[in-house]
Design an enzyme around this catalytic site. Structure first.
Site, mmCIF file in Angstrom:
data_model
loop_
_atom_site.group_PDB
_atom_site.id
_atom_site.type_symbol
_atom_site.label_atom_id
_atom_site.label_comp_id
_atom_site.label_asym_id
_atom_site.label_seq_id
_atom_site.Cartn_x
_atom_site.Cartn_y
_atom_site.Cartn_z
ATOM 1 N NE ARG A 1 -58.600 -2.563 116.089
ATOM 2 C CZ ARG A 1 -57.811 -3.617 116.011
ATOM 3 N NH1 ARG A 1 -58.341 -4.833 116.090
ATOM 4 N NH2 ARG A 1 -56.505 -3.498 115.861
ATOM 5 N NE ARG B 1 -53.664 -9.153 112.794
ATOM 6 C CZ ARG B 1 -53.199 -8.167 112.038
ATOM 7 N NH1 ARG B 1 -52.170 -8.368 111.255
ATOM 8 N NH2 ARG B 1 -53.772 -6.972 112.066
ATOM 9 C CE LYS B 2 -48.221 -6.465 111.907
ATOM 10 N NZ LYS B 2 -48.038 -5.547 110.762
ATOM 11 C CG HIS C 1 -68.881 -11.530 119.158
ATOM 12 N ND1 HIS C 1 -68.050 -10.519 119.584
ATOM 13 C CD2 HIS C 1 -68.075 -12.615 118.973
ATOM 14 C CE1 HIS C 1 -66.809 -10.982 119.666
ATOM 15 N NE2 HIS C 1 -66.793 -12.244 119.306
ATOM 16 N N GLY D 1 -61.672 -5.596 119.919
ATOM 17 C CA GLY D 1 -60.974 -5.437 121.192
ATOM 18 C C GLY D 1 -61.641 -6.216 122.314
ATOM 19 C CB THR D 2 -63.612 -9.387 122.272
ATOM 20 O OG1 THR D 2 -64.163 -9.015 121.016
ATOM 21 C CG2 THR D 2 -64.646 -10.046 123.142
ATOM 22 C CB THR D 3 -58.775 -10.339 123.856
ATOM 23 O OG1 THR D 3 -59.278 -11.241 122.866
ATOM 24 C CG2 THR D 3 -57.812 -11.050 124.763
HETATM 25 P P1 PAP Z 1 -62.750 -11.581 119.264
HETATM 26 O O1 PAP Z 1 -63.717 -10.478 119.018
HETATM 27 O O2 PAP Z 1 -62.746 -12.622 118.198
HETATM 28 O O3 PAP Z 1 -62.848 -12.177 120.628
HETATM 29 P P2 PAP Z 1 -60.693 -9.589 119.692
HETATM 30 O O4 PAP Z 1 -60.014 -9.792 120.978
HETATM 31 O O5 PAP Z 1 -61.634 -8.458 119.569
HETATM 32 O O6 PAP Z 1 -61.304 -10.968 119.178
HETATM 33 O O7 PAP Z 1 -59.673 -9.343 118.524
HETATM 34 C C1 PAP Z 1 -58.324 -9.532 118.537
HETATM 35 C C2 PAP Z 1 -57.708 -8.210 118.178
HETATM 36 O O8 PAP Z 1 -57.483 -7.478 119.385
HETATM 37 C C3 PAP Z 1 -56.377 -8.423 117.512
HETATM 38 O O9 PAP Z 1 -56.167 -7.260 116.719
HETATM 39 P P3 PAP Z 1 -55.176 -7.281 115.453
HETATM 40 O O10 PAP Z 1 -55.541 -8.452 114.619
HETATM 41 O O11 PAP Z 1 -55.409 -5.976 114.749
HETATM 42 O O12 PAP Z 1 -53.794 -7.357 116.014
HETATM 43 C C4 PAP Z 1 -55.488 -8.445 118.749
HETATM 44 O O13 PAP Z 1 -54.128 -8.269 118.453
HETATM 45 C C5 PAP Z 1 -56.071 -7.320 119.559
HETATM 46 N N1 PAP Z 1 -55.761 -7.400 120.992
HETATM 47 C C6 PAP Z 1 -55.784 -8.499 121.784
HETATM 48 N N2 PAP Z 1 -55.442 -8.172 123.032
HETATM 49 C C7 PAP Z 1 -55.182 -6.850 123.033
HETATM 50 C C8 PAP Z 1 -54.740 -5.937 124.052
HETATM 51 N N3 PAP Z 1 -54.505 -6.333 125.294
HETATM 52 N N4 PAP Z 1 -54.552 -4.643 123.693
HETATM 53 C C9 PAP Z 1 -54.785 -4.238 122.427
HETATM 54 N N5 PAP Z 1 -55.199 -5.052 121.432
HETATM 55 C C10 PAP Z 1 -55.391 -6.343 121.726
#
Ligand code: PAP
Length: 341
Positions: free
Chosen positions: A168, A302-303, A144, A83-85
């Site tokens: 998570r 993604r999702k 990270h 959930g970094t983003t």
């Molecule tokens: P990183 O650690 O490589 O920077 P990070 O942002 O943690 O990436 O991971 C992306 C995940 O957060 C994706 O999850 P998923 O593959 O299970 O779908 C992405 O969809 C999810 N994500 C990005 N933005 C949000 C948001 N605003 N709310 C909830 N989940 C999010």
């Protein structure tokens, strides 16, 4: 060619004297570390209990040698795909809530990684610490790196810089990571299979892994130093985003006033940072990948769901991951109790 020369050539950097010394140490250290195959192109190296890419290792060494913490620094810390983003967006909008209008917000035009910079990346961006030293306070950075790999001057109670960590369910982390790895893998390579990635993840061999040790490091730190480390869970933020926003604001020393509550600022932040809003922004749909930016903005969306693992993992795989989680957590709790006795 020495790794540091490859790096500085790719990056076209003139290293200052201090950085040259760190790069030299890095060159000497790297060949002594046990390597394993990474999930995409690069190898991972085992360093102080964690599997790091050469990029992350060098970043950690530079942070240890050259980063000058400030009491106002705020560090968004995560194991990848936790959930970094989302957390970057939340922290940015909480801290800067009086500087921008929600109808014309920097998050509507920039991916959160452009607003909360990646520490291991920017620490070397100009071959010296001048860029990171020159950032205005409060510096919002993300990392990270495991908690134990930071220098004492950042993790000691005597230093005031703060870490906001999000973890998570490892089953969802694994699936998210696996999808991400296959996006990043060179086109000439076959995709990494679910089974291959799963074995590797369970053994702890993934970027910044073992996942569980990463989580336990920050979790223990949050119990020992609650003013320094805030520990959040992705699933809790999904369930009660407004409560989490208030919690983060309180932790960072900028709680919401009754007036702000009346104006529903918390709700504005939740809406702005939601997956639905962010993933539909033009800036996050574009996928320009230049040589400096191998990963496109859209790759971070993604999702955004809890429990997508059920669509990919067999019941046996899910059980294996749950068992590892339980064992590791129990061992972590025991270690913590032993330390306290
Ligand atoms: P990183 O650690 O490589 O920077 P990070 O942002 O943690 O990436 O991971 C992306 C995940 O957060 C994706 O999850 P998923 O593959 O299970 O779908 C992405 O969809 C999810 N994500 C990005 N933005 C949000 C948001 N605003 N709310 C909830 N989940 C999010």
């Amino acid at each position: 060619m020495e790794t540091s020369k490859v790096f500085s050539r790719i990056e076209n950097l003139e290293l200052d004297e201090g950085y040259q010394k760190t790069y030299q140490n890095f060159d000497e250290l790297l060949p002594t570390l046990p390597p394993r195959k990474g999930w995409w192109l690069d190898q991972l190296f085992q360093y102080q209990g964690f599997w790091l890419s050469s990029f992350a290792l060098r970043g950690d060494m530079l942070v240890n040698d050259h980063f000058k913490p400030r009491p106002t620094d705020i560090i968004v810390a995560t194991s990848p795909k936790c959930g970094t983003t989302w957390l970057r967006a939340l922290v940015f909008s909480i801290v800067n809530r009086n500087s921008f209008d929600f109808s014309d917000h920097p998050l509507s035009k920039n991916n959160p990684r452009e607003l909360v910079l990646f520490l291991e990346g920017v620490i070397y961006s100009d071959g010296s610490s001048s860029f990171i030293d020159g950032l205005p306070s409060p510096r919002l950075l993300s990392t990270h790196l495991p908690f134990s790999l930071f220098p004492k001057r950042m993790t000691d109670d005597s230093s005031d810089c703060r870490f906001v960590y999000i973890c998570r369910d490892p089953k969802d982390v694994f699936i998210s990571k696996w999808h991400f790895a296959n996006k990043l893998r060179a086109k000439e390579l076959p995709p990494i299979t679910l089974e291959e990635a799963f074995d590797s993840f369970c053994q702890g061999v993934s970027h910044y892994g073992p996942f569980w040790d990463h989580v336990l490091g920050y979790w223990k730190a949050s119990l020992e130093s609650p003013k320094k480390v805030l520990f959040l869970k992705y699933e809790d933020v999904k369930k009660q985003p407004a409560d989490c926003v208030r919690k983060v604001a309180g932790f960072l020393g900028v709680p919401f006033s009754p007036e702000e509550e009346n104006k529903e600022i918390v709700e504005e932040i939740v809406k702005l940072c939601s997956f639905e809003n962010m993933s539909n922004l033009e800036v996050n749909k574009t996928d320009t990948k230049d040589s400096a930016n191998l990963i496109g903005n859209s790759d971070f969306f993604r999702k955004g769901e809890v429990g997508d693992w059920a669509n990919h993992l067999s019941p046996q795989m899910a059980e294996t991951l749950d068992q590892i989680t339980e064992q590791k957590l129990k061992a972590g709790i025991k270690q913590l109790m032993d330390q306290q006795n």
